[in-house]
Design a protein around this motif. Structure first.
Motif, PDB file in Angstrom:
ATOM      1  N   ASN A 184      84.014  84.938 -32.223  1.00 20.89           N
ATOM      2  CA  ASN A 184      82.695  84.352 -32.006  1.00 20.89           C
ATOM      3  C   ASN A 184      81.917  84.977 -30.855  1.00 20.89           C
ATOM      4  O   ASN A 184      80.721  84.721 -30.711  1.00 20.89           O
ATOM      5  N   SER A 185      82.586  85.759 -30.011  1.00 22.37           N
ATOM      6  CA  SER A 185      81.901  86.332 -28.858  1.00 22.37           C
ATOM      7  C   SER A 185      82.618  87.583 -28.385  1.00 22.37           C
ATOM      8  O   SER A 185      83.759  87.856 -28.781  1.00 22.37           O
ATOM      9  N   LEU A 186      81.954  88.337 -27.523  1.00 17.29           N
ATOM     10  CA  LEU A 186      82.549  89.543 -26.965  1.00 17.29           C
ATOM     11  C   LEU A 186      83.744  89.180 -26.078  1.00 17.29           C
ATOM     12  O   LEU A 186      84.756  89.887 -26.068  1.00 17.29           O
ATOM     13  N   ALA A 190      87.519  90.531 -26.498  1.00 21.50           N
ATOM     14  CA  ALA A 190      88.244  91.203 -25.418  1.00 21.50           C
ATOM     15  C   ALA A 190      89.603  90.557 -25.183  1.00 21.50           C
ATOM     16  O   ALA A 190      90.610  91.242 -24.949  1.00 21.50           O
ATOM     17  N   LYS A 191      89.658  89.256 -25.266  1.00 23.41           N
ATOM     18  CA  LYS A 191      90.928  88.540 -25.075  1.00 23.41           C
ATOM     19  C   LYS A 191      91.910  88.905 -26.184  1.00 23.41           C
ATOM     20  O   LYS A 191      93.113  89.075 -25.945  1.00 23.41           O
ATOM     21  N   ALA A 192      91.399  89.073 -27.403  1.00 27.45           N
ATOM     22  CA  ALA A 192      92.266  89.376 -28.549  1.00 27.45           C
ATOM     23  C   ALA A 192      92.878  90.766 -28.450  1.00 27.45           C
ATOM     24  O   ALA A 192      94.038  90.969 -28.820  1.00 27.45           O
ATOM     25  N   LYS A 198      82.707  95.986 -22.064  1.00 27.39           N
ATOM     26  CA  LYS A 198      81.354  95.790 -21.551  1.00 27.39           C
ATOM     27  C   LYS A 198      80.359  95.777 -22.710  1.00 27.39           C
ATOM     28  O   LYS A 198      80.480  96.578 -23.648  1.00 27.39           O
ATOM     29  N   ALA A 199      79.406  94.893 -22.648  1.00 26.82           N
ATOM     30  CA  ALA A 199      78.377  94.844 -23.688  1.00 26.82           C
ATOM     31  C   ALA A 199      77.535  96.115 -23.603  1.00 26.82           C
ATOM     32  O   ALA A 199      76.937  96.404 -22.559  1.00 26.82           O
TER      33      ALA A 199
END
Length: 302
Positions: A184-186, A190-192, A198-199
């Motif tokens: 659902n989000s950057l 990143a956690k995955a 960085k965006a």
């Protein structure tokens, strides 16, 4: 889900391990010598969609190889030989695959106009080879090509059965899992994958459309603008992780703040790849973006 995500999810299943058909004698008799690792193997009978064929098999590195043109056409693919690239394209107008003689790297991608979707590159037991005027590929290639259910290709005794409609019974652990996970989000992406992302500064008008990890190793962000999709990838290591195998008019290397960036494209930059700090990066766009816009993406990743 949005069409870009839907296509990628469909191709993921085919990638966790894509014209008019030309006559067989349009392929050159010899392009590369058959590897010395070729071994004798008792001929296996090939059954395709319930029909017994007279096709021959060979074995390379213990991998059973089948004639790709005959098998692919029997499964509904058109087959096109590119002599300049020493490559073959298989296409069903929905999915397609490019094969290169001597290259044990395969990728499945969409053939639907206006849509973008591509599996991560994957290897099989051997690279495509040419023998006696025919190109041979590992029979297991037809598993990802037909949706990645292992039931598609079945070996029993001296018989190989290829059935694109075959399905694995529920509960069979042989089914290969989908390697793509949508987030659902950057930050969630990143956690995955286990590293910071960085965006990127993308060209004006592009909006984030999907955050995807491929096998928990490669981060992929889709940005859309009208009919175009810009794909930004980050992964550990070095090299080209774009998954784009098109040939463009120009290829050049540009220095962006000390980073060597390879840019490939026609009138604009369609693919840019670079490495920095132990990570590989790429940005690709079917319509293309400017060199200045690529430089902004690269700089924002530093």
């Amino acid at each position: 889900m949005k069409k870009t995500i839907s296509m990628m999810m469909a191709l993921a299943v085919a990638g966790s391990m894509a014209a008019t058909a030309m006559a067989a004698n349009d392929e050159p008799m010899v392009i590369a010598p058959v590897p010395n690792t070729q071994s004798q193997q008792a001929q296996m009978k090939i059954v395709i969609k319930g029909q017994t064929t007279s096709l021959q098999t060979i074995s390379v590195n213990g991998c059973t190889m089948v004639p790709v043109r005959a098998v692919a056409e029997a499964l509904g693919y058109t087959v096109k030989w590119d002599a300049a690239k020493k490559a073959i394209n298989l296409n069903t107008k929905e999915t397609q695959c490019d094969l290169r003689i001597g290259d044990n790297s395969y990728v499945v991608y969409t053939a639907i106009e206006g849509m973008i979707g591509m599996s991560a590159p994957f290897s099989l037991g051997a690279a495509p080879i040419i023998k006696d005027g025919s190109t041979y590929v590992p029979v297991d290639l037809f598993v990802p090509l037909c949706g990645n259910d292992p039931a598609v290709v079945k070996v029993s005794g001296d018989t190989i059965t290829i059935d694109p409609d075959a399905t694995t019974e529920d509960g069979d652990s042989g089914q290969i899992p989908n390697p793509l996970t949508v987030h659902n989000s950057l930050a969630e992406l990143a956690k995955a994958v286990g590293f910071d992302i960085k965006a990127p500064i993308v060209p004006a008008g592009y909006q984030a459309d999907a955050y995807i990890d491929i096998s928990g190793e490669l981060a992929e962000v889709f940005y859309t603008k009208g009919e175009d999709t810009l794909v930004y990838r980050v992964g550990c290591g070095e090299g080209d992780n774009s998954g784009v195998y098109e040939t463009y008019k120009t290829t050049k290397t540009v220095n962006v703040k000390g980073i060597s960036v390879e840019m490939r494209g026609n009138d604009k930059v369609n693919v840019a790849v670079w490495s920095n700090g132990g990570f590989a990066y790429s940005v690709s766009s079917e319509q293309g973006i400017s060199e200045t816009e690529v430089a902004a993406v690269v700089s924002s990743a530093l």
